[in-house]
Motif scaffolding. Structure first.
Motif, PDB file in Angstrom:
ATOM      1  N   LEU A 129      -1.366   4.945   6.384  1.00  0.00           N
ATOM      2  CA  LEU A 129      -1.653   4.918   4.800  1.00  0.00           C
ATOM      3  C   LEU A 129      -2.873   6.028   4.413  1.00  0.00           C
ATOM      4  O   LEU A 129      -2.859   6.432   3.501  1.00  0.00           O
ATOM      5  CB  LEU A 129      -2.213   3.682   4.366  1.00  0.00           C
ATOM      6  N   LEU A 182      -3.385   1.177  -3.138  1.00  0.00           N
ATOM      7  CA  LEU A 182      -3.388   1.677  -1.723  1.00  0.00           C
ATOM      8  C   LEU A 182      -4.663   1.375  -1.137  1.00  0.00           C
ATOM      9  O   LEU A 182      -4.980   1.050  -0.147  1.00  0.00           O
ATOM     10  CB  LEU A 182      -3.214   3.170  -1.766  1.00  0.00           C
ATOM     11  N   ASP A 227       0.626   3.201  -5.447  1.00  0.00           N
ATOM     12  CA  ASP A 227      -0.483   4.233  -5.056  1.00  0.00           C
ATOM     13  C   ASP A 227      -1.891   3.529  -5.742  1.00  0.00           C
ATOM     14  O   ASP A 227      -2.864   3.619  -4.969  1.00  0.00           O
ATOM     15  CB  ASP A 227      -0.268   5.428  -5.978  1.00  0.00           C
ATOM     16  N   LYS A 278      -1.807   9.333   3.504  1.00  0.00           N
ATOM     17  CA  LYS A 278      -1.605   9.542   2.071  1.00  0.00           C
ATOM     18  C   LYS A 278      -0.105  10.399   1.824  1.00  0.00           C
ATOM     19  O   LYS A 278      -0.506  11.181   0.826  1.00  0.00           O
ATOM     20  CB  LYS A 278      -2.752   9.999   0.935  1.00  0.00           C
ATOM     21  N   SER A 330       4.856   7.478   4.765  1.00  0.00           N
ATOM     22  CA  SER A 330       4.624   5.869   4.450  1.00  0.00           C
ATOM     23  C   SER A 330       6.285   5.218   4.457  1.00  0.00           C
ATOM     24  O   SER A 330       6.492   4.235   4.736  1.00  0.00           O
ATOM     25  CB  SER A 330       4.147   5.809   3.012  1.00  0.00           C
ATOM     26  N   GLY A 368       1.118  -1.097  -0.174  1.00  0.00           N
ATOM     27  CA  GLY A 368      -0.073   0.184   0.125  1.00  0.00           C
ATOM     28  C   GLY A 368       0.898   1.258   0.338  1.00  0.00           C
ATOM     29  O   GLY A 368       0.450   2.393  -0.610  1.00  0.00           O
ATOM     30  N   ALA A 369       2.195   1.250   0.561  1.00  0.00           N
ATOM     31  CA  ALA A 369       2.927   2.171   0.823  1.00  0.00           C
ATOM     32  C   ALA A 369       3.618   2.804  -0.465  1.00  0.00           C
ATOM     33  O   ALA A 369       3.878   3.824  -0.878  1.00  0.00           O
ATOM     34  CB  ALA A 369       4.023   2.124   1.941  1.00  0.00           C
TER      35      ALA A 369
END
Length: 876
Positions: free
Chosen positions: A535, A506, A503, A538, A543, A499-500
């Motif tokens: 997360l 995510l 994009d 954003k 992250s 997720g980090a």
């Protein structure tokens, strides 16, 4: 007949050992039977055997009870039974280490030693020498000399071997037996000759010239004993090593001549000695390899095993020299002895060429199921070296390893395969996707928690940077559903990394992590909650810092800093920059790196291992003058500022703080007729540096280390960080008695010039591993970026350039960028760390090799402009 059947049945049931359930107290009680008259040889022999069995099993017998049993045993000298008498000699040897007053049997043993019964004389000599005090050795010296030259080989050998043992404490007495030993070397008996030569060597081993003469003399004589030849070969090989000589040495000619000896034992010993020598060339090895090649086709399994095992070792350093034996080695793959077959396979893997890899893999697969895990691990280790040697063959090798993963096997075997695949993935970019796919399949059915978490960590690190990262998430999330808490926690961390980094994944990762917040385990829920919150913000910087690269602080240091923060309440928030960075735990450090030594990697169960830096922080805090310097940023490795053989041996360790450097000088006085007081190291500071204080070592006695400190303030100019310090050891000398160590009342001042101490850029930076360098690069940003191009004309290879850059700058290579792929003329090196004061520092060095040397484009990013300037000019 019934008795025989019962004994056989007992043997089959595992009850064949009549001494299995012996009790020490009962046996020692039975030993009183020795005092009875008349002596029953069979009964006493059985009891004495029990006593010896108990001692040899490691059972501890008290001194009093041992002495009682020993004196009872001496009564058995009245018996003439040969079996009982020999058991008595063995008993005396064993009991002499425990019982008191064992010297009492000396006269009985001397009587047997000089008697007419040859079968008693040898054992009596051995027993006598085990009870004889070194101060009483001269009383039996005459008898020992006679025994050494005795015509009965057993007696002569017993005397020679006993003399060898006695020589450990009475070297001067044994030296007088040289003439007898030389006479014994001429014996026709092979063992007597061997033992006599061993004694002669032991007497002369401290005199190199005498040992040289010994080898020269007996290498020209025709010795009958192959054992003696083997000993001579070993002595000759040791002399070659000590003199650092090669094939030019006359000793080498002697060893080579032994390759033509009639005894297979001597031939093998000579071949083994040649391949073990350090300075041998392929040409020197050729005759030894030829002999080993012949042994490979010997009908004797021992010779085949010895040959292939030795060739296996040769293949590590000189694979080309063993290539001629490949056909013979291939024939050994089907050997009935699986040890020989395994060694043959691993040797072929080291010596084979790229075209033979496929054929070898097929041959290995036919016998892998027939060998134990121990041998399978050896094969996997050989395949690992093959993966790095022939990177283009990764598909064949990976497929084979994946097949092995699916087969039955224990944890160590599976771990070795997983480690091999991971190493291949890290070293070979082209193998990454295939390797990750195989590991994904393995964790679907992996019963080992340690391996599952290790693979999940790898997937979290490497998966997001593959062309299609989404395909790995299914395998990872399956672990959340199906596995135990430790594996679920590792899977949560892996999903967060996807997720980090990606994009487009995510939102999906956040949904999966939110489901994990309902987990039954605290660790899993806490990780999921933490990652979801990071997360959802954003922010790439967050992250990167908290998920991709993580916090790399010392746990012990963090605990200490938090405790200090609670003791001194402040309105200011806790600053993580005040916490020392994580360094290698002491348990994993190698003191004066020992070759072949492997650092321990077992995690401590109850307490986090303290790093060397944590220990130094504690040590410096005990010195009042150094207690308030703040958090210790970095401690260097010890550097010698004197030669190790000089009268004063001094090592320097540099401790870097935010505004200061503490120079710790560990001093040892190697003169036993001097005592040093008020010992300091006065330093001539480099420009900008200022010496604040000297903290002397009050007393330095003979061979007892002491420590003195010099405190230096760093320059106020932020870009001035390097310098050279001239050092002088100053002290008050008091002469003293070497025997008592008592010093004179009066002393005199003296000094001793030391080597200069350098402060380099590396002393101001701490290495930090950034698993995801690209994310960190973007996180720091281009605000303080500096770029320059350098011509490194004095460096002829990319490897040499990388080594020097890392040494000068002192940062940590990331993403294995310190390894240059074979055949590449251009490479990019990534370095990361933290500069003194808590400033992140990243370096990207693009290197290109041409005819004039190495050209480097250096780009530096940091959270502080001065740090960028310091690092950009470090290589210049």
């Amino acid at each position: 007949m019934l008795s025989l059947k019962r004994d056989k049945k007992e043997e089959e049931d595992g009850g064949g050992n009549p001494f299995n359930n012996l009790e020490k107290s009962t046996v020692l009680q039975e030993a009183r039977t020795f005092n009875e008259t008349p002596i029953n040889p069979r009964k006493c022999g059985n009891i004495l055997t029990k006593v010896l069995y108990i001692i040899n099993q490691g059972e501890s017998i008290g001194q009093t009870e041992a002495t009682e049993a020993f004196f009872a045993m001496t009564k058995l000298f009245q018996s003439k039974d040969p079996i009982l008498r020999r058991l008595v000699y063995l008993g005396i040897k064993e009991m002499s280490k425990i019982a008191q007053d064992v010297i009492i049997v000396t006269s009985s043993l001397m009587k047997d030693m000089t008697g007419k019964e040859d079968q008693f004389r040898g054992p009596a000599i051995r027993a006598l020498c085990s009870v004889t005090d070194h101060s009483m050795l001269q009383s039996i010296e005459r008898y020992m000399k006679q025994a050494i030259v005795d015509k009965v080989p057993a007696v002569s050998s017993a005397a020679l071997v006993s003399a060898l043992h006695l020589g450990k404490g009475s070297q001067e007495v044994i030296k007088r037996w040289v003439n007898e030993a030389q006479e014994a070397v001429n014996s026709d008996n092979v063992m007597v000759q061997f033992h006599a030569l061993g004694l002669l060597y032991h007497i002369r081993k401290t005199d190199k010239l005498a040992v040289n003469k010994l080898v020269s003399k007996f290498s020209k004589q025709s010795l009958k004993s192959p054992y003696a030849y083997c000993l001579l070969i070993r002595i000759a090989a040791k002399l070659i090593e000590e003199e650092d000589a090669g094939s030019e040495s006359p000793m080498f000619d002697f060893i080579e001549s032994c390759l033509r000896h009639k005894s297979e034992m001597v031939i093998y010993e000579a071949a083994h000695a040649i391949v073990q020598l350090k300075n041998t060339t392929a040409k020197d090895l050729a005759p030894a390899v030829s002999v080993l090649q012949l042994f490979c086709s010997s009908p004797k399994p021992t010779l085949r095993f010895a040959a292939v095992r030795t060739l296996n070792k040769v293949a590590i350093k000189h694979p080309a020299a063993v290539t001629a034996c490949n056909l013979d080695l291939e024939n050994l793959i089907t050997d009935v002895n699986r040890s020989i077959a395994t060694l043959a396979i691993t040797t072929l893997l080291k010596t084979g060429n790229e075209s033979s890899v496929d054929r070898l893999m097929k041959q290995i697969s036919t016998f892998m199921s027939e060998i134990s895990d121990e041998f399978k691990i050896v094969v996997v280790q050989a395949i690992r070296s093959l993966c790095s040697k022939f990177p283009r063959k990764h598909n064949v090798l990976m497929t084979f390893l994946a097949q092995m993963l699916r087969d039955e096997g224990g944890f160590d075997y599976k771990k070795e395969i997983v480690d091999c695949i991971i190493t291949t993935i890290e070293d070979n970019v082209e193998a990454k996707e295939a390797g990750l796919a195989h590991l994904c399949e393995f964790i679907e059915d992996c019963e080992h928690t340690v391996l599952a978490t290790k693979i999940l960590h790898l997937l979290g690190r490497e998966g997001p940077r593959t062309p299609s990262p989404s395909k790995y998430i299914r395998f990872i999330y399956n672990r959340v559903i199906l596995e135990n808490a430790a594996v679920r926690a590792a899977a949560v961390s892996a999903i967060a990394k996807f997720g980090a980094h990606c994009d487009d994944l995510l939102n999906s990762c956040v949904v999966l992590l939110e489901r994990c917040q309902l987990d039954t385990d605290d660790e899993v829920r806490d990780r999921a909650t933490f990652y979801v919150n990071v997360l959802k913000q954003k922010q790439k910087a967050l992250s990167s810092a908290y998920i991709l690269n993580g916090l790399q602080v010392s746990v012990v240091g963090l605990e200490r800093a938090l405790h200090q923060y609670t003791l001194e309440p402040s309105e200011a928030p806790f600053d993580l920059k005040s916490v020392p960075l994580a360094t290698q735990p002491i348990a994993e450090q190698k003191v004066r790196d020992v070759p072949g030594e492997v650092p321990s990697s077992k995690p401590t169960q109850d307490k986090v291992a303290a790093s060397r830096q944590d220990v130094y922080q504690e040590q410096l805090a005990q010195v009042p003058e150094l207690a308030n310097l703040g958090a210790l940023f970095k401690s260097s490795s010890p550097v010698e500022v004197t030669e190790s053989e000089t009268e004063y041996y001094v090592q320097c360790i540099k401790h870097t703080f935010n505004n200061y450097i503490v120079f710790q000088f560990d001093c040892t006085n190697t003169l036993n007729d001097q005592q040093l007081e008020r010992v300091t190291v006065e330093m001539e500071p480099a420009e900008g540096f200022e010496v604040i204080k000297y903290i002397p070592c009050p007393l330095l006695t003979y061979n007892k280390p002491g420590t003195t400190y010099t405190l230096v303030r760093l320059p106020s100019e932020p870009t001035q960080v390097t310098g050279t310090f001239a050092c002088v050891l100053k002290f008050l000398v008091k002469d003293c008695d070497p025997q008592t160590g008592e010093p004179d009342e009066d002393g005199y001042d003296d000094e001793y010039v030391l080597e200069d101490v350098e402060v380099s850029v590396a002393d101001h930076v701490q290495k930090v591993m950034k698993p995801n360098f690209a994310a960190s690069w973007e996180e720091v940003g281009p605000e303080n970026e500096l770029e320059d191009t350098y011509a490194l004309s004095n460096m002829s290879t990319l490897e040499e350039a990388i080594t020097n850059i890392i040494q000068y700058i002192g940062l940590q290579p990331c993403e294995r960028s310190d390894k240059v792929p074979e055949g590449k003329s251009a490479h990019t090196l990534y370095l990361a760390g933290v500069f003194r004061g808590g400033h992140d520092a990243l370096v990207r060095a693009k290197l290109a090799l041409d005819t004039s040397g190495v050209t480097m484009q250096l780009t530096v990013r940091s959270t502080d402009p001065h740090v960028s300037e310091v690092l950009a000019t470090a290589v210049a």
